[in-house]
Enzyme design. Structure first.
Site, PDB file in Angstrom:
ATOM      1  N   CYS A 103       0.866  -1.338  -0.035  1.00  0.00           N
ATOM      2  CA  CYS A 103       0.101   0.049  -0.020  1.00  0.00           C
ATOM      3  C   CYS A 103       0.751   1.123  -0.087  1.00  0.00           C
ATOM      4  O   CYS A 103       1.567   1.610   1.011  1.00  0.00           O
ATOM      5  CB  CYS A 103      -0.826  -0.125   1.203  1.00  0.00           C
ATOM      6  N   CYS A 106      -0.508   4.283   2.330  1.00  0.00           N
ATOM      7  CA  CYS A 106      -0.470   4.314   4.138  1.00  0.00           C
ATOM      8  C   CYS A 106       0.028   2.503   4.226  1.00  0.00           C
ATOM      9  O   CYS A 106       1.012   2.223   4.019  1.00  0.00           O
ATOM     10  CB  CYS A 106      -1.380   4.431   4.552  1.00  0.00           C
ATOM     11  N   SER A 107      -1.182   1.783   4.683  1.00  0.00           N
ATOM     12  CA  SER A 107      -0.669   0.285   5.034  1.00  0.00           C
ATOM     13  C   SER A 107      -2.154  -0.506   5.149  1.00  0.00           C
ATOM     14  O   SER A 107      -2.109  -1.437   5.733  1.00  0.00           O
ATOM     15  CB  SER A 107      -0.295   0.422   6.416  1.00  0.00           C
ATOM     16  N   CYS A 108      -2.776  -0.105   4.025  1.00  0.00           N
ATOM     17  CA  CYS A 108      -4.096  -1.062   3.406  1.00  0.00           C
ATOM     18  C   CYS A 108      -3.598  -2.459   3.404  1.00  0.00           C
ATOM     19  O   CYS A 108      -2.544  -2.809   2.697  1.00  0.00           O
ATOM     20  CB  CYS A 108      -4.942  -0.647   2.535  1.00  0.00           C
TER      21      CYS A 108
HETATM   22 FE    FE Z   1      -3.315   2.202   2.961  1.00  0.00          FE
END
Ligand code: FE
Length: 195
Positions: A103, A106-108
């Protein structure tokens, strides 16, 4: 931190939402904690591994999984919940192609199927570099792919999460579905390892 939904922003929004829900008497803090605990307790890479082991042993399920991941995993009890359900796309490794998930914003991450994301997945270095130089980044994970293997990098978003369907190891031909499940690692489901 860049990005429109950094961890800090999300934490603040969650706290505000929680306070509002409690203030209006819609839900008690304890009930919210319970729901979150239940979600996290049910979130593990074992879920992703079960899905892959089923795909390896049931060609029709595999076909459905690749065509529409969201519906196929719901058959196994992993239904997409929430107000804005996320779409799951499962991408298949072959002898000539390799998939890896990131991602960049961000950090999906498909938490329900893979458990909480590892810290490197959230790192700026992984997020920026895997897109530019996937072969080099994978080599740093110990995964050296032959030059003729094509690499596809999938960028997750709030709407779509990805999971890799790893190649079934040739040595695993005679194994049963539960034994296969035990072979499948979290990093193989992200694409930073092969089996
Ligand atoms: Fe994300």
């Amino acid at each position: 931190m860049s990005g429109t939904h950094s961890d800090a922003t999300i934490s603040r929004q969650v706290r505000e939402l929680e306070a509002l829900l409690e203030e209006r008497g819609i839900v008690a803090g304890a009930a919210l904690d319970e729901a979150l605990d239940a979600f996290l307790a049910g979130s593990s890479p074992l879920n992703g591994a079960r899905i892959v082991a089923r795909a390896w042993t049931d060609p029709e399920f595999k076909e459905r999984l690749l065509a529409d991941g969201t519906s196929a995993v719901a058959e196994l009890g992993y239904a997409a919940g929430g107000v804005q359900p996320q779409r799951l796309r499962v991408v298949e490794n072959t002898d000539h192609t390799h998939n890896v998930v990131v991602c960049t914003l961000c950090s999906c991450y498909p938490v329900r199927l893979l458990g909480p994301s590892p810290s490197w997945y959230k790192s700026e270095a992984y997020r920026s570099r895997v897109v530019r130089e996937p072969r080099a980044v994978l080599a740093e994970f110990g995964l050296v792919l032959p030059p003729e293997t094509g690499i596809t990098v999938w960028d997750s978003s709030a709407e779509t999460r990805y999971m890799v369907l790893p190649l079934r190891p040739a040595s695993a031909d005679s194994l049963t579905e539960p034994a296969l499940t035990g072979l499948i690692t979290r990093n193989a489901l992200i694409g930073t390892a092969r089996l």
